[in-house]
Design a protein around this motif. Structure first.
Motif, PDB file in Angstrom:
ATOM      1  N   ALA A 410       0.838  -1.205   0.000  1.00 45.65           N
ATOM      2  CA  ALA A 410       0.000   0.000   0.000  1.00 45.65           C
ATOM      3  C   ALA A 410       0.871   1.253   0.000  1.00 45.65           C
ATOM      4  O   ALA A 410       0.635   2.197  -0.778  1.00 45.65           O
ATOM      5  CB  ALA A 410      -0.929  -0.006   1.205  1.00 45.65           C
ATOM      6  N   ILE A 411       1.888   1.288   0.858  1.00 49.54           N
ATOM      7  CA  ILE A 411       2.800   2.439   0.904  1.00 49.54           C
ATOM      8  C   ILE A 411       3.535   2.585  -0.418  1.00 49.54           C
ATOM      9  O   ILE A 411       3.668   3.691  -0.978  1.00 49.54           O
ATOM     10  CB  ILE A 411       3.806   2.276   2.064  1.00 49.54           C
ATOM     11  CG1 ILE A 411       3.089   2.291   3.412  1.00 49.54           C
ATOM     12  CG2 ILE A 411       4.874   3.366   2.005  1.00 49.54           C
ATOM     13  CD1 ILE A 411       2.407   3.587   3.754  1.00 49.54           C
ATOM     14  N   GLN A 428      -6.886  10.644  -4.283  1.00 52.04           N
ATOM     15  CA  GLN A 428      -7.816  10.699  -3.150  1.00 52.04           C
ATOM     16  C   GLN A 428      -8.635   9.420  -3.064  1.00 52.04           C
ATOM     17  O   GLN A 428      -8.813   8.850  -1.978  1.00 52.04           O
ATOM     18  CB  GLN A 428      -8.734  11.917  -3.291  1.00 52.04           C
ATOM     19  CG  GLN A 428      -8.096  13.237  -2.906  1.00 52.04           C
ATOM     20  CD  GLN A 428      -9.063  14.393  -3.042  1.00 52.04           C
ATOM     21  OE1 GLN A 428      -9.894  14.424  -3.951  1.00 52.04           O
ATOM     22  NE2 GLN A 428      -8.963  15.364  -2.135  1.00 52.04           N
ATOM     23  N   ASP A 429      -9.137   8.960  -4.201  1.00 51.65           N
ATOM     24  CA  ASP A 429      -9.931   7.722  -4.212  1.00 51.65           C
ATOM     25  C   ASP A 429      -9.078   6.537  -3.763  1.00 51.65           C
ATOM     26  O   ASP A 429      -9.556   5.665  -3.016  1.00 51.65           O
ATOM     27  CB  ASP A 429     -10.480   7.464  -5.618  1.00 51.65           C
ATOM     28  CG  ASP A 429     -11.547   8.481  -6.017  1.00 51.65           C
ATOM     29  OD1 ASP A 429     -12.098   9.149  -5.112  1.00 51.65           O
ATOM     30  OD2 ASP A 429     -11.807   8.617  -7.230  1.00 51.65           O
ATOM     31  N   LEU A 430      -7.822   6.492  -4.216  1.00 48.34           N
ATOM     32  CA  LEU A 430      -6.928   5.397  -3.829  1.00 48.34           C
ATOM     33  C   LEU A 430      -6.689   5.416  -2.322  1.00 48.34           C
ATOM     34  O   LEU A 430      -6.789   4.389  -1.642  1.00 48.34           O
ATOM     35  CB  LEU A 430      -5.602   5.514  -4.582  1.00 48.34           C
ATOM     36  CG  LEU A 430      -4.492   4.532  -4.176  1.00 48.34           C
ATOM     37  CD1 LEU A 430      -4.937   3.097  -4.416  1.00 48.34           C
ATOM     38  CD2 LEU A 430      -3.201   4.839  -4.942  1.00 48.34           C
ATOM     39  N   ALA A 436     -10.328   2.747   4.054  1.00 47.47           N
ATOM     40  CA  ALA A 436     -11.628   2.134   4.326  1.00 47.47           C
ATOM     41  C   ALA A 436     -11.544   0.610   4.306  1.00 47.47           C
ATOM     42  O   ALA A 436     -12.314  -0.075   4.996  1.00 47.47           O
ATOM     43  CB  ALA A 436     -12.651   2.613   3.303  1.00 47.47           C
ATOM     44  N   GLY A 437     -10.620   0.070   3.551  1.00 48.00           N
ATOM     45  CA  GLY A 437     -10.532  -1.383   3.409  1.00 48.00           C
ATOM     46  C   GLY A 437      -9.740  -2.067   4.496  1.00 48.00           C
ATOM     47  O   GLY A 437      -9.686  -3.311   4.536  1.00 48.00           O
ATOM     48  N   HIS A 438      -9.094  -1.314   5.351  1.00 45.26           N
ATOM     49  CA  HIS A 438      -8.268  -1.917   6.409  1.00 45.26           C
ATOM     50  C   HIS A 438      -8.527  -1.176   7.722  1.00 45.26           C
ATOM     51  O   HIS A 438      -8.148  -0.013   7.872  1.00 45.26           O
ATOM     52  CB  HIS A 438      -6.778  -1.824   6.062  1.00 45.26           C
ATOM     53  CG  HIS A 438      -6.410  -2.504   4.781  1.00 45.26           C
ATOM     54  ND1 HIS A 438      -6.192  -3.860   4.690  1.00 45.26           N
ATOM     55  CD2 HIS A 438      -6.240  -2.009   3.525  1.00 45.26           C
ATOM     56  CE1 HIS A 438      -5.890  -4.181   3.447  1.00 45.26           C
ATOM     57  NE2 HIS A 438      -5.907  -3.074   2.721  1.00 45.26           N
TER      58      HIS A 438
END
Length: 484
Positions: A410-411, A428-430, A436-438
């Motif tokens: 992710a980073i 922003q969406d990413l 939100a997913g973690h």
């Protein structure tokens, strides 16, 4: 390479063979070749190598520009000068025992290159012809040549108020701007550029709001000079040009001037210009000669994978794909995949973007890359990339990643997108999707052992639209810096 050396977006050029055919078909070089084949020992030239006046009508007739065309002799003279300066003909000095003051010519060594040379040889001839025309285009307009000749018989440049270096630099700048508009993604591309736009790009300061009357007058003067210059540059194949409407020049110019025109047809009357494929090649050659980095798609095809992946950082998406396809075309698929993955490793600032381009390149390799990709599943830097690639292809038996690898990826992904200068909305969406997913994303993220962790978390604090979440991101960035 010097840090301050300018770099332009890559250009997609036609093949050398196609460009060479275009070069030989240009009116000016075609005429020069025809006159070189027509000339012989009986062809008389002046001391400067120019055709004597008595020969010009015959030369014009040879070119199909006889008496029915008023400017036929002038066109013939121009084509002849190109033939001399490109080595298509060689001038023989008059014999010592003659007082005729004229010489004759023989075929030059370069004439054989027209039919027997390589495409690069032909393009070299064309570039020489372009130099001749460029010099003509930047020469002063001598309405009264006698008044400009000094007592020593030389042309007085001060009388002409002509600075040859400044004039050449101005036209080079205009061609550079036209090139940039053509190669920049979402730029002018194939569309012609209005002459007022080009003139204004050289004269109107970037920080100027409404141009002053003095600046508009300078733009108008530059347009008329460019009109003359592009008319000269079109026959050599550099540009396609729609000249300034002659009726327009006869009309009274209103106070607003050309910069204020908004109607497309009105703007077109002030001239429209675009670089031809051959023109792109020619301007790029001049830019390279001036020390400007002007890459072309295909430049990296024979380089190593690390050079390719680093180079793609400066390529627009379409050009990056074309460059990668050319690189892959020269390699066996499995070997190419291994080389790409090896080049994607690293802790330097460019590594995240290399890994992103590696993943994109592997999608072009296809199934042959799978063994190489599976071989790095346990690699701390490449394992996440490998799982994403395999999952996107619907591969079976893809092991679940450990949590540490999920957060590291992710980073790394956000670092790559930041380095690529992606759109703010997409970033922003990413960012918001990852958070939100973690659950407890930032509690785990600040501990990630990645060189870009703190910078990425700071960026997430700027990008996330929820103020409380953004605050958590900034706190996590502080913890990361303190821990490392």
């Amino acid at each position: 390479m010097p840090e301050d050396r300018p770099t332009l977006p890559p250009v997609r050029l036609h093949s050398d063979a196609e460009l060479a055919r275009d070069a030989l078909a240009t009116p000016l070089l075609a005429r020069a070749v025809r006159l070189a084949r027509w000339a012989g020992p009986q062809t008389q030239v002046g001391v400067g190598g120019e055709l004597v006046d008595e020969q010009l009508p015959a030369a014009a007739e040879e070119l199909g520009l006889g008496a029915a065309i008023d400017d036929g002799p002038a066109y013939a003279g121009e084509a002849w000068r190109v033939a001399v300066d490109t080595g298509l003909v060689d001038v023989e000095e008059p014999a010592d025992d003659t007082d005729s003051g004229t010489g004759s010519v023989v075929a030059g060594d370069n004439l054989a290159l027209v039919t027997g040379g390589s495409p690069q040889d032909v393009l070299g001839l064309w570039l020489d012809a372009l130099d001749v025309v460029f010099a003509d285009a930047t020469a002063p307009v001598l309405e009264d040549i006698a008044a400009a000749i000094g007592d020593d018989g030389e042309i007085d440049l001060e009388t002409l108020e002509w600075d040859p270096e400044a004039e050449a630099a101005f036209l080079e700048g205009v061609l550079g701007n036209l090139y940039l508009l053509t190669v920049t993604e979402n730029g002018a591309g194939e569309e012609p550029v209005p002459l007022p736009v080009l003139a204004a790009s050289m004269i109107v300061p970037d920080d100027m709001g409404e141009p002053t009357d003095d600046v508009l007058e300078q733009v108008s003067e530059a347009m008329m000079r460019l009109d003359d210059q592009f008319r000269l540059l079109e026959p050599v194949g550099l540009v396609e040009y729609r000249p300034v409407d002659e009726e327009l020049m006869a009309e009274e110019v209103d106070d607003a001037g050309p910069a204020a025109l908004g109607d497309d047809e009105d703007v077109a009357r002030y001239g429209m210009v675009r670089l031809t494929p051959l023109g792109l090649y020619g301007v790029r050659a001049r830019l390279l000669e001036a020390g400007i980095d002007a890459p072309a798609v295909g430049d990296l095809a024979d380089k190593g994978a690390e050079t390719l992946l680093d180079g793609l950082a400066h390529f627009p998406e379409v050009s990056a794909r074309a460059e990668t396809e050319q690189w892959l075309a020269r390699r066996e698929p499995a070997a190419a995949a291994r080389e790409l993955l090896a080049a994607a490793r690293g802790d330097d600032g460019g590594a995240p973007l290399r890994r992103l381009h590696c993943q994109q390149a592997l999608t072009l390799v296809g199934p042959a890359a799978e063994p190489s990709v599976r071989a790095v599943l346990d690699d701390a830097q490449l394992g996440g990339l490998a799982r994403v690639w395999l999952a996107e292809r619907g591969a079976a038996d893809v092991p679940a990643p450990p949590e540490s690898m999920i957060f590291w990826l992710a980073i790394d992904t956000i670092a790559a997108q930041l380095a690529a200068g992606g759109e703010a909305a997409e970033l922003q969406d990413l960012v918001e999707g990852l958070v939100a997913g973690h659950s407890g994303f930032f509690d785990a993220a600040w501990r990630v052992d990645h060189p870009a962790t703190a910078d990425v978390l700071e960026a997430m604090g700027r990008l996330h639209r929820d103020k409380q979440t953004a605050k958590e991101a900034r706190k996590a960035a502080f913890k990361s810096r303190s821990a490392h």
